[in-house]
Design a protein around this motif. Structure first.
Motif, PDB file in Angstrom:
ATOM      1  N   ASP A 128       0.811  -1.225   0.000  1.00  5.60           N
ATOM      2  CA  ASP A 128       0.000   0.000   0.000  1.00  5.60           C
ATOM      3  C   ASP A 128       0.842   1.271   0.000  1.00  5.60           C
ATOM      4  OD1 ASP A 128       0.764  -1.173   2.462  1.00  5.60           O
ATOM      5  OD2 ASP A 128      -0.345   0.390   3.532  1.00  5.60           O
ATOM      6  N   LYS A 129       2.156   1.155   0.221  1.00  7.80           N
ATOM      7  CA  LYS A 129       3.017   2.343   0.272  1.00  7.80           C
ATOM      8  C   LYS A 129       3.390   2.853  -1.117  1.00  7.80           C
ATOM      9  CE  LYS A 129       3.785   2.946   4.734  1.00  7.80           C
ATOM     10  NZ  LYS A 129       3.327   4.168   5.395  1.00  7.80           N
ATOM     11  N   TYR A 130       3.000   2.132  -2.155  1.00  6.89           N
ATOM     12  CA  TYR A 130       3.487   2.450  -3.506  1.00  6.89           C
ATOM     13  C   TYR A 130       2.330   2.824  -4.420  1.00  6.89           C
ATOM     14  CZ  TYR A 130       7.463   0.165  -1.400  1.00  6.89           C
ATOM     15  OH  TYR A 130       8.474  -0.154  -0.523  1.00  6.89           O
ATOM     16  N   ASP A 131       2.645   3.639  -5.402  1.00  4.73           N
ATOM     17  CA  ASP A 131       1.630   4.023  -6.376  1.00  4.73           C
ATOM     18  C   ASP A 131       1.157   2.772  -7.124  1.00  4.73           C
ATOM     19  OD1 ASP A 131       0.414   6.400  -7.980  1.00  4.73           O
ATOM     20  OD2 ASP A 131       1.192   5.018  -9.497  1.00  4.73           O
ATOM     21  N   PRO A 132      -0.159   2.653  -7.377  1.00  2.91           N
ATOM     22  CA  PRO A 132      -0.648   1.409  -7.986  1.00  2.91           C
ATOM     23  C   PRO A 132      -0.091   1.134  -9.386  1.00  2.91           C
ATOM     24  CG  PRO A 132      -2.439   3.001  -7.668  1.00  2.91           C
ATOM     25  CD  PRO A 132      -1.240   3.549  -6.965  1.00  2.91           C
ATOM     26  N   GLU A 133       0.100   2.159 -10.187  1.00  4.91           N
ATOM     27  CA  GLU A 133       0.545   1.937 -11.566  1.00  4.91           C
ATOM     28  C   GLU A 133       2.030   2.191 -11.785  1.00  4.91           C
ATOM     29  OE1 GLU A 133      -2.590   3.582 -11.264  1.00  4.91           O
ATOM     30  OE2 GLU A 133      -3.430   1.584 -11.581  1.00  4.91           O
ATOM     31  N   ASN A 134       2.683   2.917 -10.871  1.00  5.50           N
ATOM     32  CA  ASN A 134       4.070   3.324 -11.090  1.00  5.50           C
ATOM     33  C   ASN A 134       4.986   2.742 -10.026  1.00  5.50           C
ATOM     34  OD1 ASN A 134       3.829   5.441 -13.396  1.00  5.50           O
ATOM     35  ND2 ASN A 134       2.188   5.936 -11.958  1.00  5.50           N
ATOM     36  N   ARG A 135       4.807   1.443  -9.779  1.00  3.64           N
ATOM     37  CA  ARG A 135       5.649   0.745  -8.815  1.00  3.64           C
ATOM     38  C   ARG A 135       6.607  -0.154  -9.589  1.00  3.64           C
ATOM     39  NH1 ARG A 135       1.840  -2.561  -5.082  1.00  3.64           N
ATOM     40  NH2 ARG A 135       0.990  -0.479  -4.789  1.00  3.64           N
ATOM     41  N   THR A 136       7.745  -0.458  -8.993  1.00  4.45           N
ATOM     42  CA  THR A 136       8.759  -1.228  -9.716  1.00  4.45           C
ATOM     43  C   THR A 136       9.192  -2.435  -8.899  1.00  4.45           C
ATOM     44  OG1 THR A 136      10.427   0.296  -8.838  1.00  4.45           O
ATOM     45  CG2 THR A 136       9.577   0.769 -11.029  1.00  4.45           C
ATOM     46  N   PHE A 137       9.744  -3.420  -9.601  1.00  2.00           N
ATOM     47  CA  PHE A 137       9.994  -4.732  -9.003  1.00  2.00           C
ATOM     48  C   PHE A 137      11.436  -5.184  -9.229  1.00  2.00           C
ATOM     49  CE2 PHE A 137       5.622  -4.297 -10.387  1.00  2.00           C
ATOM     50  CZ  PHE A 137       4.930  -4.533  -9.201  1.00  2.00           C
ATOM     51  N   MET A 138      11.975  -5.915  -8.259  1.00  2.00           N
ATOM     52  CA  MET A 138      13.315  -6.476  -8.418  1.00  2.00           C
ATOM     53  C   MET A 138      13.337  -7.446  -9.592  1.00  2.00           C
ATOM     54  SD  MET A 138      14.531  -7.088  -4.492  1.00  2.00           S
ATOM     55  CE  MET A 138      12.998  -7.876  -4.020  1.00  2.00           C
ATOM     56  N   ASN A 139      14.428  -7.440 -10.317  1.00  2.00           N
ATOM     57  CA  ASN A 139      14.644  -8.271 -11.507  1.00  2.00           C
ATOM     58  C   ASN A 139      13.712  -7.895 -12.663  1.00  2.00           C
ATOM     59  OD1 ASN A 139      16.778  -9.933 -10.485  1.00  2.00           O
ATOM     60  ND2 ASN A 139      15.257 -11.016  -9.234  1.00  2.00           N
TER      61      ASN A 139
END
Ligand code: ZN
Length: 431
Positions: free
Chosen positions: A311-322
């Motif tokens: 919930d701390k991240y923007d729903p569409e502009n979140r990024t992921f490891m790898n």
């Protein structure tokens, strides 16, 4: 050595910014880069390869093209990480123990420094017969611990603790009578009485490790920003020479605002570009015209979406490891990225088959900033802020995606090899 092992080895050998820059300089020199002194006037040859350091904690390397001055393509990252720094009079005793008096350098997660094996590294100023010399030192053995308080004295410790750097973060390194300076001087190979000063930091002794199924992750101290410093070095050295000046920068003091003589908010970059322009093309306005056609990548690690706190991240502009290289944007321009620079960089990555992902904070989270906009105030050009997605930024032990190491090296190699042609009418051609 593969790139992931190379990164982990580099981090282990770089407990402070001084050591990171010394290791980078050694690699540049081994690759045929001639070290320049800022104290001298530079004679640069077409096709020449050069590097320079300032304060021993920032470094710039560049390649001169055969065909004279065109424009610069720059990647910049930072050499420093949050840590505890020894105060000028650090020696204390308390309750029969020898204790160090330290203060915060940068904004770390303080609790992550508790109950871990730590040691001391940095730079000593040593008195010699004819003056003062600096010397790197790393006490390459476990030396200190910052002990936690037992749960019995704070039953609500698991509900959150307000840590006080002056009270809670002072490390124990021996019994009363132990002399930290004796140990540090011994590891530096000098007599303690010749130590005239220094910049010494605590560092986490834990080594960089790969973990997870299929080795999905890297756990290491100082991933922010040694991961970008290392991967951009690999890219810089691997890239084939082109018609522009390739520039590789690693600045110190990003974690404390960059406002030092060697930080991104100093004259280091612009003076280097000016000297390159003068050496290649003495004509008036050669520098200004070159900068107007230049492009900078500001490379500093990014936040991966936390599995326990989505919930701390923007729903569409979140990024992921790898998930590939992160392009960071912020409407208030804490990141330099704009529509043009993002599109140019993403296109170069797509051409190299490297995945990219877009990051922006939630609109109710201010987020962080980095060195791109600071460097841009001195040398203003198209700039994009990028990084690799990681967890636990500014922890003593951070986590990142192992596969992203290769993503960043390939992306930045393609960036250096691309010919970005910014035309007067704003049209940008990428060859
Ligand atoms: Zn950073």
């Amino acid at each position: 050595m593969d790139a992931i092992k190379g990164l982990m080895d580099f981090i282990d050998r770089a407990p402070t910014a001084f050591h990171a820059v010394a290791a980078i300089r050694a690699e540049l020199e081994a690759a045929g880069y001639a070290c320049l002194s800022e104290r001298e006037r530079w004679q640069l040859e077409p096709g020449g390869r050069y590097c320079l350091t300032r304060n021993g904690s920032s470094v710039i390397a560049f390649r001169v093209p055969e065909g004279g001055l065109n424009h610069f393509q720059i990647v910049a990252s930072h050499s420093d990480s949050p840590a505890f720094k020894l105060k000028p009079n650090p020696a204390r005793t308390s309750q029969g123990c020898a204790v160090l008096n330290v203060e915060k350098y940068g904004g770390m997660l303080m609790s992550t420094w508790l109950d871990r094996p730590l040691s001391i590294a940095g730079r000593l100023v040593v008195a010699e017969e004819d003056g003062l010399r600096t010397r790197l030192v790393n006490v390459d053995a476990p030396l200190a611990v910052i002990p936690n308080m037992p749960i019995h004295f704070n039953r609500s410790a698991n509900d959150g603790v307000a840590w006080n750097a002056q009270v809670d973060m002072q490390p124990v390194y021996g019994m009363e009578g132990a002399d930290y300076l004796q140990t540090v001087a011994e590891w530096a190979g000098v007599e303690p009485e010749r130590v005239a000063g220094g910049d010494l930091f605590l560092y986490n002794r834990d080594r960089a490790t790969r973990f997870g199924v299929d080795g999905a992750f890297i756990s290491a101290p100082r991933l922010d920003d040694l991961e970008c410093a290392y991967t951009s070095l690999r890219a810089f050295l691997a890239a084939k020479p082109t018609g522009h000046v390739d520039v590789y920068c690693v600045f110190d003091n990003e974690e404390v605002g960059s406002g030092t003589k060697q930080g991104a908010d100093s004259t280091l970059l612009i003076e280097t570009l000016r000297r390159i322009a003068l050496a290649l093309d003495g004509a008036p306005q050669a520098l200004e015209a070159a900068i107007a056609g230049s492009f900078m990548v500001s490379a500093d690690n990014a936040h991966a979406a936390h599995p326990n706190h989505p919930d701390k991240y923007d729903p569409e502009n979140r990024t992921f490891m790898n998930g590939g290289v992160v392009v960071k944007s912020n409407a208030n321009q804490k990141y330099t990225t704009d529509g043009v620079s993002a599109a140019v960089f993403e296109r170069i990555c797509a051409g190299a088959g490297v995945p990219t992902q877009r990051f922006a904070n939630r609109s109710d989270v201010p987020g962080g900033s980095t060195l791109g906009n600071i460097a841009n105030a001195h040398a203003s050009m198209n700039t994009v802020d990028i990084g690799l997605a990681q967890l636990a930024m500014h922890s003593a032990m951070e986590t990142a995606g192992a596969r992203d190491v290769e993503h960043m090296i390939r992306a930045l190699t393609a960036f250096y090899e691309a010919e970005i042609d910014v035309r007067s009418d704003g049209w940008i051609e990428i060859k």
